[in-house]
Design an enzyme around this catalytic site. Sequence first.
Site: not given
Length: 346
Positions: A42-45
């Site tokens: 995900s982008v949250k990495d």
Amino acid sequence: MPVRDGIVDAIGHTPLIKLRRASELTGCTILGKAEFMNPGGSVKDRPGRQMILEAEKRGELKPGGLVVESTAGNTGIGLALVANARGYRTIIVIPDTQSQEKKDMLRLCGAELVEVPALPYSDPDNYQHVGRRLADSLRKSERNGVLFADQWNNLDNSKAHYVSTGPEIWEETGGKVDAFICSIGTGGTIAGTSAFLREKKKDIVIGVADPRGAAMYNLFAHGEAKMSDGGSIAEGIGLGRVTPIIEGMTVDKAYLVSDEEAVPVIFDLLAHEGLCLGGSSGINVAGAMRLARDLGPGKTIVTMLCDFGTRYQSKLFNPQFLRSKSLPVPAWLERTSAIKPPFAKS
């Protein structure tokens, strides 16, 4: 192809994918940043990495330290993976309403989960407040430091996108990007990315795609952070207040996107373009198509493909759940759900 120095260095550098059908329907080139290709899916990495690395620089974390966060799931996964690679433990406070797939992934990453009831932010037992109290309490006994990541207020969140997402989009498009649009969870993605892109191109159009039941549409369209009517099955997005991350941010176009509009987009992307995406990506692509129609043909618009749909299989791709929300169920999903494996009992 360069060799990445471990998982931390492998975060980012995701490709832009041309969304063929969205582009054909609008006459624009609509590109999706393939954030599901990050190591944690995900982008949250990106903020997970940035918040930990910045805490190390400040001396808040030492080997064996502890990372605590309140999260709907994806930020926790990113934090847990980076923490593993850097020698830290992780505790995640999560609303019990979040998908089982995300909870399972967090546990697989070695995170300790504290599940709490889903309560409004105004309630002292909202998961964000519980996480902060837990971190404050643990600081008394943890000798190697405790980081409360605090993604809604931690400006390292938006910095992650200023130093990585924005520059990548600029480079990958050769500077030929007319607009950027995405939904808001914490606001880090849009705040950091738009700040960088505006430095490069002053007249770039920045848009927000907001699910029903959140306050960002009314904030940027009418100047007041007031919740819109209804709700959404999309997880991880839907901010209800002005946070330090989005405070003072300028948005040119704001759109209110319903599940009835976004969910068919998700199914269409899977059935016709091979992209299995989560609910926030449907909101983003639907918003990008609205923005494209407003800007007119010939523009290049970038949005975010935030995570894999497999993270929401028990909800988003579950006909029974969709019908319970009065949402459309495509015929192909009905057929695949009805198929039993060989030798399955009736």
